[in-house]
Design an enzyme around this catalytic site. Structure first.
Site, mmCIF file in Angstrom:
data_model
loop_
_atom_site.group_PDB
_atom_site.id
_atom_site.type_symbol
_atom_site.label_atom_id
_atom_site.label_comp_id
_atom_site.label_asym_id
_atom_site.label_seq_id
_atom_site.Cartn_x
_atom_site.Cartn_y
_atom_site.Cartn_z
ATOM 1 N N ASP A 340 86.987 145.545 -115.817
ATOM 2 C CA ASP A 340 85.769 144.760 -115.993
ATOM 3 C C ASP A 340 84.716 145.008 -114.922
ATOM 4 O OD1 ASP A 340 86.527 143.615 -118.365
ATOM 5 O OD2 ASP A 340 87.518 141.917 -117.419
ATOM 6 N N TYR A 424 86.116 136.366 -121.976
ATOM 7 C CA TYR A 424 86.636 135.691 -120.783
ATOM 8 C C TYR A 424 85.522 135.375 -119.788
ATOM 9 C CZ TYR A 424 91.755 135.388 -120.776
ATOM 10 O OH TYR A 424 93.057 135.004 -120.995
#
Length: 700
Positions: A340, A424
């Site tokens: 990420d 998320y």
């Protein structure tokens, strides 16, 4: 004395500096075609050498700390100005599929170009072969539009009963690297597909209806679908009545009505002081930075220790990478291995807290300025949050003979930001305490990434949470990079790392009661020796010590890294994502400082075909750590076996670690924290305590 600039050498780039850097690079393009093809993924500060930071803090910027510079005969030689600031740009050329890195000096006027005069000068550039830069939000949006407009995709969705493309969500995940077909010669995305049920409900949880069985491969350079296959007709999960998370009646439910207001007020203002990006609080001081990749960066962390003055602890603290591998071997979940930070950018995906503040009390916000895909400047307002928190009891003791008691409440200073990467949310926090501790904490929340099941099907690789819907098992790993400087002036290399394990004394004449245990230390002398894992059975921790500074008992001063809960990858050693994430194989790595060694998986993990690039390769040099400028790389993670209670939103889970003084002070620095003033009122057999601490009033 003439200052070279008004910005401190570690301040994030301003909007003007970003614009100048982009304009300078664009103007340097050799042809109109090259210039028009430029896309800008990252424009960030080139952090100066540590001696430049020391010079700036000593003589150019308050609170002016000459002690940071080494003593020299005849006194220091002070220049009239600091070196000019520089920007580093990662540029992708959409027409040639080339990635390049540019360094721009920001304070020199150079010749007129097609864009006019630019206060910038290209001092270095190169094309980086066989890499792909991170994905950008603009590309995500373009990819979604291209897939939804693809005729075969529309036919596949129609077979699933969906004709309204406004209901469809296409999340463009990076392809990773699983075979030569994923080589970086092409810029690829393998999207995940979801489908909402109500087109007039923008806050509907679309992740509640994953679309499986469809394989799509998108050429992100040319923005075309290059592979498509409807492999398996998996029915869409029925609309789960519990799928939404909006307030009250908007989700078909009722909110609680018995939550009373909780007010955090500081009528005299906060105890911290902020000057630009320089923060002072309770003997701590540090600087706040921000980058597109890491997000929040903490610089020049130091503690003011009475007559001993300013004592450095760390030069730079940040979270440099995170990896989320999934444990389901089925399509498409086996390829869900998101990097990420390196594939998306934690800073680029940060929230503006104007849209919903996650902090309470008297808050100081910092904006973040970033380039967008086309080279414009965007500002994330109220991106970083700085505030104080009451944190329960700091310490307490009651003398049973006299009946007298002393108690102190703990106050901590919190610096944080929150980002969203697809489904998320991640909150990254640095907490500073009055007893000298520094806590790093990550809060995980958001919405689960789900899979669809055939009627009557179950899978052991996840949890069934609703009819036709399951949540695969997965792990989250984070890497904290800590450029330590325990009692070291900038640039000094007087630190070492020792590992501490508790040992059990064998029975014998020196342990006749069989109760003995002790702490045993081992110096980590080299990089290969310093590849270490957590061990809760031996209370394992690590201490960064100064090799030339002692406390009043003659012991070397230090700070210790105390692990929290942790794990290692559960995937097999030959798992494809571990080619790019070899740094996950150990919880601790230690290296001597090298300015180019910043990212544990290398700078470009997207579609990276090279095995073990980054940290796992650097440590093969096996450099000495016995007395060095030490960098700690701490890898910590959590294994998530989803629960029904994680749906439709996942309550926050917390993981992290602590940096604690270990022989750094001569006694507890918390002993001088003043007692709280307040009163106790008994009414209707209920005790209401109203403590007042330095202007902080909390009703408990």
């Amino acid at each position: 004395m003439v200052r070279a600039q008004t910005s401190h050498p570690l301040d994030p780039l301003s909007t003007a500096e970003i614009s100048v850097a982009v304009a300078t690079v664009r103007a340097a393009g050799e042809t109109p075609e090259v210039r028009d093809g430029m896309r800008f993924f990252e424009v960030a500060l080139v952090e100066p050498d540590k001696n430049v930071v020391a010079l700036a803090d000593a003589y150019f910027f308050p609170p002016f700390q000459p002690s940071l510079l080494p003593k020299t005969k005849g006194g220091p030689v002070i220049p009239s100005k600091l070196p000019p600031r520089r920007a580093r740009l990662v540029v992708y050329n959409k027409k040639s599929n080339e990635t390049s890195i540019w360094i721009v000096q920001l304070s020199e006027v150079h010749a007129a170009t097609r864009g006019g005069h630019h206060r910038g000068k290209v001092i270095w550039s190169k094309v980086v072969p066989d890499v792909q830069p991170p994905m950008d939000a603009v590309e995500y949006a373009e990819c979604e539009a291209v897939v939804k407009d693809f005729p075969l995709f529309r036919e596949a969705m129609k077979r699933r009963g969906i004709e309204d493309m406004d209901l469809v969500m296409v999340d463009a995940w990076c392809a990773g690297y699983h075979s030569d077909a994923d080589a970086p010669s092409r810029r690829l995305a393998k999207p995940l597909i979801f489908c909402r049920t109500e087109s007039d409900c923008p806050m509907e949880n679309g992740y509640a209806r994953p679309v499986e069985g469809i394989h799509v491969l998108v050429d992100m350079q040319n923005m075309v679908v290059i592979e498509f296959e409807d492999r398996k007709l998996v029915p869409l999960p029925p609309a789960d009545p519990l799928r939404n998370y909006t307030p009250g009646e908007t989700r078909g439910g009722v909110d609680r009505s018995d939550v009373k207001p909780l007010q955090i007020i500081q009528p005299e203002g906060p105890s911290f002081r902020v000057n630009g990006h320089f923060v002072q609080w309770q003997k701590w001081n540090f600087r706040i930075g921000f980058t597109p990749r890491e997000g929040l960066v903490i610089y020049s962390v130091a503690y003011i220790d009475g007559s001993r003055g300013r004592r450095p602890v760390a030069h730079r603290l940040s979270f440099v990478e995170m990896v989320v591998p999934y444990g389901d071997p089925n399509e498409p979940h086996y390829r869900k291995n998101a990097f990420d930070a390196g594939e998306d950018g934690l800073g680029k995906n940060a929230h503006s807290l104007k849209k919903g503040c996650d902090c309470l009390g008297y808050i100081k916000y910092f904006d973040a300025h970033l380039t967008n895909f086309n080279g414009g400047v965007e500002t994330i307002e109220n991106c970083v949050c700085l505030h104080e928190e009451d944190h329960g009891i700091l310490w307490k003791h009651q003398d049973w003979r006299s009946g007298l008691a002393e108690v102190r409440r703990s106050r901590r200073l919190t610096v944080s930001f929150i980002c969203t990467v697809a489904n998320y949310e991640y909150g990254f926090f640095w907490h500073f305490y009055q007893d000298g501790k520094i806590e790093a904490e990550v809060k995980l929340t958001g919405v689960l990434s789900l899979g669809a099941l055939q009627p009557g099907e179950t899978r052991k690789y996840g949890t069934t949470i609703a009819p036709g819907l399951y949540a695969p098992v997965h792990q989250h790993f984070f890497v904290a990079r800590m450029d330590m400087a325990v009692d070291c002036k900038p640039g000094e290399g007087f630190n070492q790392v020792v590992e501490v394990n508790v040992k059990i004394k064998e029975p014998g004449k020196n342990n006749v009661h069989n109760n003995a245990f002790y702490a045993e230390e081992e110096l980590l002398r080299s990089e290969l020796q310093a590849m270490r894992d957590c061990n809760t059975l031996s209370a394992r921790h690590w201490i960064v010590r100064n090799t030339r500074n002692v406390n009043r008992t003659g012991q070397l001063t230090g700070y210790k890294l105390v692990p929290g809960s942790n794990c290692l990858p559960l995937a097999g050693s030959e798992a494809k994502f571990l080619r790019r994430a070899a740094f996950l194989k150990h919880n601790l790595w230690v290296t001597p400082y090298a300015r180019e060694e910043m990212y544990p998986g290398g700078e470009f993990p997207n579609q990276n075909p090279r095995v073990g690039e980054g940290l796992a390769t650097w440590v093969k040099q096996n450099r000495s750590l016995e007395e060095a400028d030490i960098v700690l790389w701490y890898v910590f993670g959590i294994t998530h076996i989803p629960r029904l209670e994680d749906w439709p939103v996942m309550p926050v889970e917390r993981i992290g670690f602590m940096l604690m003084p270990h022989g750094f002070f001569n006694c507890s620095p918390a002993v001088d924290v003043p007692p709280s003033a307040g009163d106790v009122e008994v009414k209707d057999n209920v005790i209401a305590v109203k403590p007042i601490q330095n202007g902080l009033i909390a009703k408990l």
